[in-house]
Design an enzyme around this catalytic site. Structure first.
Site, PDB file in Angstrom:
ATOM      1  N   CYS A 175      -5.154  38.620  64.128  1.00 23.25           N
ATOM      2  CA  CYS A 175      -3.991  37.980  64.746  1.00 23.25           C
ATOM      3  C   CYS A 175      -3.400  36.911  63.834  1.00 23.25           C
ATOM      4  O   CYS A 175      -4.026  36.452  62.881  1.00 23.25           O
ATOM      5  CB  CYS A 175      -4.324  37.415  66.118  1.00 23.25           C
ATOM      6  SG  CYS A 175      -5.597  36.167  66.207  1.00 23.25           S
ATOM      7  N   CYS A 176      -2.140  36.570  64.119  1.00 22.81           N
ATOM      8  CA  CYS A 176      -1.399  35.567  63.363  1.00 22.81           C
ATOM      9  C   CYS A 176      -1.162  36.059  61.930  1.00 22.81           C
ATOM     10  O   CYS A 176      -0.596  37.120  61.726  1.00 22.81           O
ATOM     11  CB  CYS A 176      -2.135  34.231  63.425  1.00 22.81           C
ATOM     12  SG  CYS A 176      -1.182  32.807  62.866  1.00 22.81           S
ATOM     13  N   ILE A 177      -1.634  35.336  60.926  1.00 24.24           N
ATOM     14  CA  ILE A 177      -1.449  35.722  59.532  1.00 24.24           C
ATOM     15  C   ILE A 177      -2.542  36.684  59.054  1.00 24.24           C
ATOM     16  O   ILE A 177      -2.415  37.311  57.996  1.00 24.24           O
ATOM     17  CB  ILE A 177      -1.398  34.460  58.607  1.00 24.24           C
ATOM     18  CG1 ILE A 177      -0.857  34.798  57.210  1.00 24.24           C
ATOM     19  CG2 ILE A 177      -2.773  33.798  58.533  1.00 24.24           C
ATOM     20  CD1 ILE A 177       0.559  35.309  57.183  1.00 24.24           C
TER      21      ILE A 177
ATOM     22  N   THR B  39      -1.819  41.325  66.494  1.00 22.16           N
ATOM     23  CA  THR B  39      -0.890  40.604  67.356  1.00 22.16           C
ATOM     24  C   THR B  39      -0.458  39.337  66.631  1.00 22.16           C
ATOM     25  O   THR B  39      -1.197  38.804  65.793  1.00 22.16           O
ATOM     26  CB  THR B  39      -1.514  40.286  68.730  1.00 22.16           C
ATOM     27  OG1 THR B  39      -0.507  39.818  69.622  1.00 22.16           O
ATOM     28  CG2 THR B  39      -2.613  39.228  68.620  1.00 22.16           C
TER      29      THR B  39
END
Length: 224
Positions: free
Chosen positions: A135-137, A197
């Site tokens: 998730c995120c980066i 995500t």
């Protein structure tokens, strides 16, 4: 018996380690699903230490494993000890530590290198056809290690996601497919068993971040 899931951390704190809310959300959703969780981090120096009040680097030196142990309440293992045969899935929360400590994306972008332990672990889960959640980066790790994979870091037309267009373009340049998804959604690359995500790549309310991570966790467990 619940699914056995590894969670890999990158330090403690959004600007130089794992994003704390994301890590906590991953752990809460795994707990709710009855998963058996083991937490890992590489025993390496952080790229740097950031004063989270001033938002500026300091002269201090910190170790990724030692800092990650704060989030794990001390129950953590060196990433070098991870045995893919004993696990069903792996999840990487985000935070700048992923882009600074687990790889060098923060300074080199698409030309970055991935930490060898991290790369080896990702390849091991992939070769065993076991799901990988990011998730995120963190999806940039997959983009570097698995050319041609599909990931999301958010929606490039959402004004709450100002960093997504540039990151998505870099992912595309690596030969991967970026799929636009909202903060409440996850993308499943069925072929590679990679679930992603955007989390805090989108400047959304915390409960929306939490819910989107929940979708990612559920999709990972379905594939496990």
């Amino acid at each position: 018996m619940g699914k056995r899931v590894a969670v890999v951390l990158a330090g403690c704190g959004v600007f130089d380690g794992s994003e704390i809310h994301e890590a906590s959300a991953v752990l809460v959703h795994l707990s709710r699903q009855g998963a058996d969780v083991k937490i890992f981090a590489p025993s390496i120096d952080q790229m740097h230490v950031v004063d989270h009040v001033k938002g500026a680097p300091t002269e201090e030196k910190r170790n990724v494993l030692v800092e990650s142990a704060r989030l794990a309440r001390g129950d953590i293992q060196d990433l070098s000890q991870l045995n893919v045969k004993e696990l069903d899935a792996i999840i990487f929360p985000g935070g700048f530590g992923v882009a600074k400590n687990l790889c060098t994306w923060a300074v080199q972008g698409k030309d970055c290198s991935v930490n060898e332990q991290v790369k080896t672990v990702l390849q091991a889960f992939h070769s065993e056809k076991k799901p990988i959640g990011l998730c995120c980066i963190s999806p940039v790790l997959a983009a570097k290690v698995f050319p041609g994979c599909e990931v999301t870091v958010g929606h490039d037309k959402d004004e709450r996601c100002p960093d997504v267009p540039g990151t998505a373009d870099a992912i595309t340049q690596l030969g991967c497919k970026h799929v636009c998804k909202s903060v409440s959604e996850a993308h499943v690359d069925e072929k590679n068993k990679i679930v992603t995500t955007c989390a805090f790549m989108c400047k959304a309310p915390l409960h929306e971040i939490f819910d989107g991570i929940g979708v990612m966790v559920q999709d990972v467990l379905k594939l496990a």
